[in-house]
Scaffold this motif. Structure first.
Motif, PDB file in Angstrom:
ATOM      1  N   UNK A  26      10.929  40.068  36.421  1.00  0.00           N
ATOM      2  CA  UNK A  26      10.530  41.418  36.033  1.00  0.00           C
ATOM      3  C   UNK A  26      11.120  41.755  34.669  1.00  0.00           C
ATOM      4  N   UNK A  27      10.337  42.441  33.855  1.00  0.00           N
ATOM      5  CA  UNK A  27      10.803  42.949  32.557  1.00  0.00           C
ATOM      6  C   UNK A  27      10.248  44.342  32.372  1.00  0.00           C
ATOM      7  N   UNK A  28      10.659  45.025  31.306  1.00  0.00           N
ATOM      8  CA  UNK A  28      10.095  46.344  31.036  1.00  0.00           C
ATOM      9  C   UNK A  28       8.618  46.242  30.674  1.00  0.00           C
ATOM     10  N   UNK A  29       8.185  45.075  30.178  1.00  0.00           N
ATOM     11  CA  UNK A  29       6.778  44.879  29.815  1.00  0.00           C
ATOM     12  C   UNK A  29       5.916  44.556  31.032  1.00  0.00           C
ATOM     13  N   UNK A  30       6.542  44.052  32.097  1.00  0.00           N
ATOM     14  CA  UNK A  30       5.816  43.770  33.336  1.00  0.00           C
ATOM     15  C   UNK A  30       6.647  44.274  34.504  1.00  0.00           C
ATOM     16  N   UNK A  31       6.161  45.300  35.159  1.00  0.00           N
ATOM     17  CA  UNK A  31       6.867  45.877  36.299  1.00  0.00           C
ATOM     18  C   UNK A  31       6.339  45.245  37.581  1.00  0.00           C
ATOM     19  N   UNK A  32       7.243  44.667  38.356  1.00  0.00           N
ATOM     20  CA  UNK A  32       6.874  44.058  39.634  1.00  0.00           C
ATOM     21  C   UNK A  32       7.225  45.041  40.742  1.00  0.00           C
ATOM     22  N   UNK A  61       2.126  43.122  41.917  1.00  0.00           N
ATOM     23  CA  UNK A  61       2.522  43.616  43.233  1.00  0.00           C
ATOM     24  C   UNK A  61       2.961  42.470  44.138  1.00  0.00           C
ATOM     25  N   UNK A  62       4.065  42.691  44.832  1.00  0.00           N
ATOM     26  CA  UNK A  62       4.544  41.759  45.847  1.00  0.00           C
ATOM     27  C   UNK A  62       4.848  42.587  47.093  1.00  0.00           C
ATOM     28  N   UNK A  63       3.849  42.706  47.945  1.00  0.00           N
ATOM     29  CA  UNK A  63       3.922  43.635  49.065  1.00  0.00           C
ATOM     30  C   UNK A  63       4.288  42.923  50.367  1.00  0.00           C
ATOM     31  N   UNK A  64       4.839  43.726  51.281  1.00  0.00           N
ATOM     32  CA  UNK A  64       5.183  43.231  52.624  1.00  0.00           C
ATOM     33  C   UNK A  64       6.157  42.062  52.587  1.00  0.00           C
ATOM     34  N   UNK A  65       7.190  42.173  51.761  1.00  0.00           N
ATOM     35  CA  UNK A  65       8.066  41.020  51.564  1.00  0.00           C
ATOM     36  C   UNK A  65       9.199  40.944  52.575  1.00  0.00           C
ATOM     37  N   UNK A  66       9.440  42.002  53.351  1.00  0.00           N
ATOM     38  CA  UNK A  66      10.496  41.923  54.349  1.00  0.00           C
ATOM     39  C   UNK A  66      11.403  43.133  54.330  1.00  0.00           C
ATOM     40  N   UNK A  67      12.579  42.960  54.886  1.00  0.00           N
ATOM     41  CA  UNK A  67      13.501  44.062  55.105  1.00  0.00           C
ATOM     42  C   UNK A  67      14.389  44.305  53.888  1.00  0.00           C
ATOM     43  N   UNK A  68      15.114  45.400  53.963  1.00  0.00           N
ATOM     44  CA  UNK A  68      16.030  45.813  52.886  1.00  0.00           C
ATOM     45  C   UNK A  68      17.044  44.715  52.558  1.00  0.00           C
ATOM     46  N   UNK A  69      17.525  44.032  53.568  1.00  0.00           N
ATOM     47  CA  UNK A  69      18.515  42.976  53.344  1.00  0.00           C
ATOM     48  C   UNK A  69      17.947  41.825  52.522  1.00  0.00           C
ATOM     49  N   UNK A  70      16.627  41.762  52.402  1.00  0.00           N
ATOM     50  CA  UNK A  70      15.978  40.730  51.608  1.00  0.00           C
ATOM     51  C   UNK A  70      15.567  41.227  50.234  1.00  0.00           C
ATOM     52  N   UNK A  71      14.978  42.437  50.166  1.00  0.00           N
ATOM     53  CA  UNK A  71      14.462  42.851  48.860  1.00  0.00           C
ATOM     54  C   UNK A  71      15.538  43.389  47.930  1.00  0.00           C
ATOM     55  N   UNK A  72      16.662  43.868  48.451  1.00  0.00           N
ATOM     56  CA  UNK A  72      17.729  44.324  47.548  1.00  0.00           C
ATOM     57  C   UNK A  72      18.262  43.174  46.700  1.00  0.00           C
ATOM     58  N   UNK A  73      18.599  42.010  47.293  1.00  0.00           N
ATOM     59  CA  UNK A  73      19.005  40.891  46.440  1.00  0.00           C
ATOM     60  C   UNK A  73      17.908  40.459  45.468  1.00  0.00           C
ATOM     61  N   UNK A  74      16.634  40.576  45.887  1.00  0.00           N
ATOM     62  CA  UNK A  74      15.542  40.192  44.998  1.00  0.00           C
ATOM     63  C   UNK A  74      15.472  41.102  43.773  1.00  0.00           C
ATOM     64  N   UNK A  75      15.778  42.390  43.959  1.00  0.00           N
ATOM     65  CA  UNK A  75      15.849  43.292  42.808  1.00  0.00           C
ATOM     66  C   UNK A  75      17.004  42.876  41.904  1.00  0.00           C
ATOM     67  N   UNK A  76      18.142  42.597  42.488  1.00  0.00           N
ATOM     68  CA  UNK A  76      19.312  42.222  41.697  1.00  0.00           C
ATOM     69  C   UNK A  76      19.100  40.917  40.945  1.00  0.00           C
ATOM     70  N   UNK A  77      18.287  40.023  41.510  1.00  0.00           N
ATOM     71  CA  UNK A  77      17.995  38.753  40.856  1.00  0.00           C
ATOM     72  C   UNK A  77      16.896  38.868  39.800  1.00  0.00           C
ATOM     73  N   UNK A  78      16.280  40.050  39.698  1.00  0.00           N
ATOM     74  CA  UNK A  78      15.208  40.235  38.735  1.00  0.00           C
ATOM     75  C   UNK A  78      13.871  39.725  39.187  1.00  0.00           C
ATOM     76  N   UNK A 117      24.370  47.380  39.056  1.00  0.00           N
ATOM     77  CA  UNK A 117      23.063  46.877  38.608  1.00  0.00           C
ATOM     78  C   UNK A 117      21.894  47.486  39.360  1.00  0.00           C
ATOM     79  N   UNK A 118      22.151  48.360  40.332  1.00  0.00           N
ATOM     80  CA  UNK A 118      21.079  49.022  41.072  1.00  0.00           C
ATOM     81  C   UNK A 118      21.090  50.520  40.793  1.00  0.00           C
ATOM     82  N   UNK A 119      19.897  51.083  40.636  1.00  0.00           N
ATOM     83  CA  UNK A 119      19.769  52.509  40.360  1.00  0.00           C
ATOM     84  C   UNK A 119      18.665  53.094  41.233  1.00  0.00           C
ATOM     85  N   UNK A 120      18.700  54.407  41.406  1.00  0.00           N
ATOM     86  CA  UNK A 120      17.607  55.123  42.055  1.00  0.00           C
ATOM     87  C   UNK A 120      17.119  56.222  41.122  1.00  0.00           C
TER      88      UNK A 120
END
Length: 294
Positions: A26-32, A61-78, A117-120
């Motif tokens: 993910x980058x500012x030019x492409x929002x996932x 779009x990457x939809x239906x990827x799973x639970x919070x315990x999975x997508x939070x690390x995915x955000x942190x990994x970019x 590294x995480x914001x709301x």
């Protein structure tokens, strides 16, 4: 929802524009834009995607990827940029002993608890809380109005919920600690979906964890048990993102979506997806157009 994952995980993204997490960053030019694996979250993610695209922002779009315990690390990994989340459960993921209950207090505590590294962004008036729900017959049989009323009869009742419900503070852990309630049995079903609902209606379980925006609750005259000790804190919808992954224009668009959405509207729109079987993207885009957001 998937259980806490350890080690390397590849997540299948059903119904999305990408088959799995991984690959591009993910980058500012492409929002996932991602979503958890239940209809309401997918619907809100479609709102985010449609609003961002209308501002000329490239969206994947990457939809239906799973639970919070999975997508939070995915955000942190970019691997993803932003996902709709819920303030209370997100707070408890970071601080299992958090005691904040109101929308404002939970949001303040959440911002302080998140890693750097995480914001709301702004939280929405729209809220969808977990709730313990029983049928009118069970409510009458055991004289149930609140979770507190369950305490003397918990050992006689079977509770059904997602597999991630037992170890959570906003789940069986909190119910046991705050209400001294230990159920006869826990049955692992789905995330507030048809398996849980049908098990409740068929009396295979007597208590279910459902979501307060679920139209099946009023449609079946189900009884939502009050929660005087706040096992389930405020759960306002909020965009969760990786610091630096969103432009100012993207942040403004997402805040506009949050501001325009309320609980009653979310309940109505979700009914169109779950009951009327309309595609989430169709429902989301019509609402965005009606609100002048695209």
């Amino acid at each position: 929802m998937a259980l806490l994952a350890t080690g390397a995980v590849v997540l299948t993204a059903c119904g999305s524009s990408s088959d799995a997490l991984g690959g591009g960053q993910a980058t500012q030019d492409k929002v996932i834009v991602a979503s958890a694996n239940f209809p309401e979250n997918e619907l809100i993610a479609e709102m985010y995607a449609g609003a961002l695209e209308s501002a000329g922002i490239t969206v994947e779009k990457k939809l239906n990827i799973g639970a919070r315990e999975l997508y939070v690390p995915a955000i942190q990994n970019g691997e993803i940029s932003v996902v709709p989340d819920y303030t209370g459960n997100l707070l408890l993921l970071e601080d299992t002993k958090a005691t904040a209950a109101s929308s404002a207090d939970v949001y303040t505590a959440l911002k302080a608890a998140l890693p750097a590294d995480l914001k709301v962004l702004d939280y929405s008036p729209a809220e969808d809380k977990d709730a313990l729900v029983v049928t009118p017959a069970i409510a009458a049989q055991y004289k149930l109005k609140s979770i507190e009323d369950l305490t003397p009869v918990c050992s006689q009742l079977v509770v059904g919920a997602s597999a991630s419900f037992p170890p959570r503070q906003a789940g069986l852990v909190g119910i046991t600690e705050k209400y001294s309630c230990t159920f006869k049995e826990f049955r692992s079903l789905d995330t507030g979906g048809p398996l849980t609902l049908n098990a409740l209606l068929n009396n295979d379980i007597q208590v279910a964890d459902l979501y307060t925006t679920d139209s099946n609750i009023p449609d079946n005259n189900l009884v939502v048990l009050e929660d005087p000790k706040n096992v389930f804190p405020a759960q306002n919808v909020v965009p969760l993102y990786k610091d630096g992954s969103l432009s100012d224009a993207a942040k403004q668009k997402l805040n506009d979506v949050s501001k325009a959405l309320d609980t009653a509207t979310l309940t109505t729109l979700l009914r169109q997806v779950t009951t009327d079987k309309m595609p989430a993207q169709t429902v989301a885009m019509k609402w965005l157009k009606d609100k002048g957001l695209v």
